[in-house]
Design an enzyme around this catalytic site. Structure first.
Site, short mmCIF file in Angstrom:
data_model
loop_
_atom_site.label_atom_id
_atom_site.label_comp_id
_atom_site.label_asym_id
_atom_site.label_seq_id
_atom_site.Cartn_x
_atom_site.Cartn_y
_atom_site.Cartn_z
N ARG A 19 0.90 -1.34 -0.33
CA ARG A 19 -0.07 -0.17 -0.51
C ARG A 19 0.98 1.11 0.04
O ARG A 19 0.47 2.32 -0.56
CB ARG A 19 -0.67 0.17 1.42
CG ARG A 19 -2.29 1.75 0.86
CD ARG A 19 -2.05 0.80 2.10
NE ARG A 19 -3.31 -0.42 2.20
CZ ARG A 19 -4.32 -0.75 3.69
NH1 ARG A 19 -4.78 -0.29 4.93
NH2 ARG A 19 -5.42 -1.10 3.22
N THR A 76 -16.29 -4.42 11.77
CA THR A 76 -17.52 -4.84 12.86
C THR A 76 -17.19 -6.12 13.46
O THR A 76 -16.15 -6.94 12.50
CB THR A 76 -19.01 -5.44 12.22
OG1 THR A 76 -19.25 -4.05 11.50
CG2 THR A 76 -19.77 -5.40 12.89
N LEU A 126 -16.11 12.60 3.99
CA LEU A 126 -16.28 12.57 2.76
C LEU A 126 -17.47 11.98 2.36
O LEU A 126 -17.26 10.71 2.69
CB LEU A 126 -14.65 11.71 2.65
CG LEU A 126 -13.51 12.54 3.00
CD1 LEU A 126 -12.07 12.27 3.34
CD2 LEU A 126 -13.84 14.32 3.33
N ALA A 166 -24.35 10.83 12.02
CA ALA A 166 -24.55 11.65 10.46
C ALA A 166 -24.64 10.90 9.94
O ALA A 166 -25.72 10.87 8.80
CB ALA A 166 -23.37 12.26 10.13
N PHE A 213 -28.19 8.63 9.80
CA PHE A 213 -29.25 9.79 9.02
C PHE A 213 -29.11 9.73 7.42
O PHE A 213 -30.33 9.02 7.05
CB PHE A 213 -29.41 11.37 9.38
CG PHE A 213 -29.90 12.01 10.94
CD1 PHE A 213 -31.39 12.71 10.50
CD2 PHE A 213 -29.93 11.16 12.43
CE1 PHE A 213 -31.78 13.11 11.81
CE2 PHE A 213 -30.30 11.34 13.22
CZ PHE A 213 -31.46 11.90 13.51
N CYS A 242 -18.97 2.84 5.18
CA CYS A 242 -19.61 3.45 6.77
C CYS A 242 -20.77 3.30 6.73
O CYS A 242 -21.75 2.55 7.99
CB CYS A 242 -19.25 4.31 6.58
SG CYS A 242 -17.30 5.36 6.52
N PHE A 243 -21.91 3.19 6.43
CA PHE A 243 -23.77 3.04 6.35
C PHE A 243 -23.18 2.40 7.55
O PHE A 243 -23.82 1.81 8.52
CB PHE A 243 -24.26 3.04 5.48
CG PHE A 243 -23.78 4.99 4.55
CD1 PHE A 243 -23.68 6.00 5.41
CD2 PHE A 243 -25.22 5.10 3.72
CE1 PHE A 243 -23.66 7.54 4.99
CE2 PHE A 243 -25.27 6.57 3.24
CZ PHE A 243 -24.96 7.19 3.58
#
EC number: 1.1.1.22
Length: 477
Positions: free
Chosen positions: A37, A89, A160, A220, A223, A273-274
Site C-alpha cells: 500500500r 464490525t 467525506l 450523521a 441519518f 460506513c453506513f
C-alpha cells in the site's frame, strides 16, 4: 510542526494529502505496515481511485508529504498523530455482527505509547464508538514509560463522500473537533483548528466535547442511510401503485425542511460506513438499555437488505421465473460512481442472488479490479475490513468478468445496472440490443438510463420505483 497518520486507507491518505498541500510548512507522513500500500502511494498508481487525488498527491509528495513503513520513527517524532485504522464490525464474541472491533485502534495506541518521548496530540480519525477516547487514553498512559509525556486526545471524524472526497476536503460543510473542556484540551483543539484554518474559515470549524464528536459521526451516517432506506421503501410502493419514485422524490425534495439530497431510490446503499456505523449505533443503544431505539435504527439496515432482495426477485420473476443458465450482464460493481471502492456494495448481494438461482453472471466495471470482484463475492459478511478475512474463494469459472461493456452484454438475456457510472448513459444501446438474446431485458437499479428510448429500441425495461413496463405488468396482473 510534524504530523503522522497511522493508516494509509481511504481516509488517512486523502486527508493527509490535503493537509500537506494546504500547509507546506508542516511535515506530513502517512505510515502503514502494509508495504504494498505504501509503495502504491509512492507511485502514480494510487491504491484508491478518487478524482483529483493523484494531482494533490503529486504536488505535495516529496516536498512535505511522505509515505513510509517506518511507523516507529515517524510516530515518535510527530507532534500530532492521526489514527485512521480500520474499525470493522466484530465477527465473533460479544457484540458480533454489530459492535466495532477496536483491536487495531488499541494496537495503534500501544505503538504510540511505546515510541513517544515527547507529548502529543492524538486525533481519532477513524469512526469509533462513544467513549473510545476514554479507553484509548488509559492504554496510552499505562503503556508509556516516560512520565513527562502527556497525551491529549481529540475526535476529528471525517465526513467525506467517496467520488467527491477531494472536493469535500477542499470545501467541507464543517470540520468537527471534539476535546476535553480543560485548559490542555482547549489548547489541543486550538492547535488542530489552526491546521485547518490554513484553508477553512473559522465558522466552519465546530468544536464540541469528545463524546459529542464521536457520536456525531455515527449519527450523521445513520441519518443519511435512513433517508436512502426511506425513499427505497417508497419505491416499492410506487411500483405497486403506478407512481414514479423520481417524481415523488422531486416533489418532497423541494420542501426546504427536507431538501433533495439522498432521495434517489436505488438498489441499495453500500460503502464502508453506513451499515457498519448503524450497526455500531444499534449495539451502543442495546448496551445502555435502549432496545426500542436500537430496533428503530436496525430497521434502516433491514430495509436496505429488503431492497437488494426485492431487486433480485424482480429480475427472476420478470424473466419467466427462471434465470437458470441465462447470461446476465451486470453493469457496475463499485458501490457508487467515481470510485473503485466495493465495500458493502449492493452488487455483491445482487450477484450472489442471481448466481444462486443459476444465472451466468458477467460483470463489467470501469474501475474495479478483477481480483477485487472475486474476493468480494467469496468473503463472508463483515470480514471485508479485516486484514486476513475469512473467505471461500470464488472460482473464476463461477462468474465472468469483462473489460468491455459490449462484450459483457453480447448474448446476454438481461442487463442489470448496479452503479450510476455516467458512461453507462451514452452507450450504443441499439447495438447492445442487437447482440442480446430476445426478449432483451434491462433492470435499471439506479434510474440513470433513458427508459423511453430503450423501450423504443425493443428492450423490456424495469426501472426501480417507476410504473412497470406493460410487458411486466401483464405478468403481475
Amino acid at each position: 510542526m510534524k504530523i503522522a497518520c497511522i493508516g494509509a486507507g481511504y481516509v488517512g491518505g486523502p486527508t493527509m494529502a490535503m493537509i500537506a498541500l494546504k500547509c507546506p510548512e508542516i511535515e506530513v507522513v502517512v505510515v502503514d505496515i502494509n508495504e504494498a500500500r505504501i509503495a502504491a502511494w509512492n507511485s502514480d498508481k494510487l491504491p484508491i481511485y478518487e478524482p483529483g487525488l493523484l494531482e494533490v498527491v503529486q504536488e505535495a509528495r516529496g516536498r512535505n508529504l511522505f509515505f513510509s513503513t517506518d511507523v516507529n520513527k515517524h510516530v515518535g517524532e510527530a507532534d500530532i498523530v492521526f489514527v485512521s485504522v480500520n474499525t470493522p464490525t466484530k465477527t465473533r464474541g460479544v457484540g458480533a455482527g454489530k459492535a466495532a472491533d477496536l483491536t487495531y485502534w488499541e494496537g495503534a495506541a500501544r505503538v504510540i505509547a511505546s515510541v513517544s518521548k515527547s507529548s502529543k496530540i492524538i486525533v481519532e480519525k477513524s469512526t469509533v464508538p462513544v467513549k473510545t477516547a476514554d479507553a484509548i487514553e488509559k492504554v496510552l498512559r499505562r503503556n508509556c514509560s516516560n512520565p513527562s509525556v502527556q497525551f491529549e486526545i481529540l475526535s476529528n471524524p471525517e465526513f467525506l463522500a467517496e467520488g467527491t472526497a477531494i472536493e469535500d476536503l477542499m470545501a467541507p460543510d464543517r470540520v468537527l473537533i471534539g476535546g476535553k473542556d480543560t485548559e490542555s484540551g482547549r489548547a489541543a483543539i486550538a492547535t488542530l483548528a489552526s491546521v485547518y484554518e490554513h484553508w477553512i474559515t473559522k465558522d466552519r470549524i465546530l468544536c464540541t466535547n469528545l463524546w459529542s464528536a464521536e457520536l456525531s459521526k455515527l449519527t450523521a451516517n445513520a441519518f443519511l442511510a435512513q433517508r436512502i432506506s426511506s425513499v427505497n421503501s417508497i419505491s416499492a410502493l410506487c411500483e405497486a401503485t403506478g407512481a414514479d419514485v423520481q417524481q415523488v422524490s422531486r416533489s418532497i425534495g423541494t420542501d426546504s425542511r427536507i431538501g433533495p439530497k439522498f432521495l434517489n431510490a436505488s438498489v441499495g446503499f453500500g460503502g464502508s460506513c453506513f451499515q457498519k456505523d448503524i450497526l455500531n449505533l444499534v449495539y451502543i443503544c442495546e448496551t445502555v438499555g435502549l432496545q426500542q431505539v436500537a430496533d428503530y435504527w436496525h430497521q434502516v439496515i433491514l430495509m436496505n437488505d429488503f431492497q437488494k432482495q426485492r431487486f433480485v426477485e424482480r429480475v427472476i420473476s420478470a424473466m419467466f421465473n427462471t434465470i437458470s443458465k441465462k447470461k446476465i450482464a451486470v453493469f457496475g460493481f463499485a458501490f457508487k460512481k467515481d470510485t473503485g471502492d466495493t465495500r458493502e456494495t449492493p452488487a455483491i448481494d445482487v450477484c450472489r442472488g442471481l448466481m444462486a438461482d443459476g444465472a451466468n453472471v458477467c460483470v463489467y466495471d470501469p474501475e474495479v479490479e478483477d481480483n477485487q470482484i472475486y474476493q468480494d463475492l467469496g468473503t463472508e459478511k463483515f470480514e471485508w475490513d479485516h486484514p486476513s478475512p475469512r473467505s471461500a474463494p470464488i472460482s473464476k469459472t463461477a462468474i465472468a468478468i469483462s473489460h468491455d461493456p459490449m462484450e459483457a452484454a453480447r448474448d446476454a438475456h438481461a442487463i442489470c445496472v448496479l452503479t450510476e457510472w455516467d458512461q453507462f448513459k451514452s452507450y450504443d444501446y441499439q447495438a447492445i440490443y442487437d447482440s442480446m438474446v430476445k426478449p432483451a431485458f434491462i433492470f435499471d437499479g439506479r434510474n440513470i438510463l433513458d427508459h423511453t428510448k430503450l423501450r423504443d429500441i425493443g428492450f423490456i425495461v424495469y426501472a426501480l420505483g417507476k410504473p412497470l413496463d406493460p410487458f411486466l405488468q401483464k405478468q403481475y396482473d
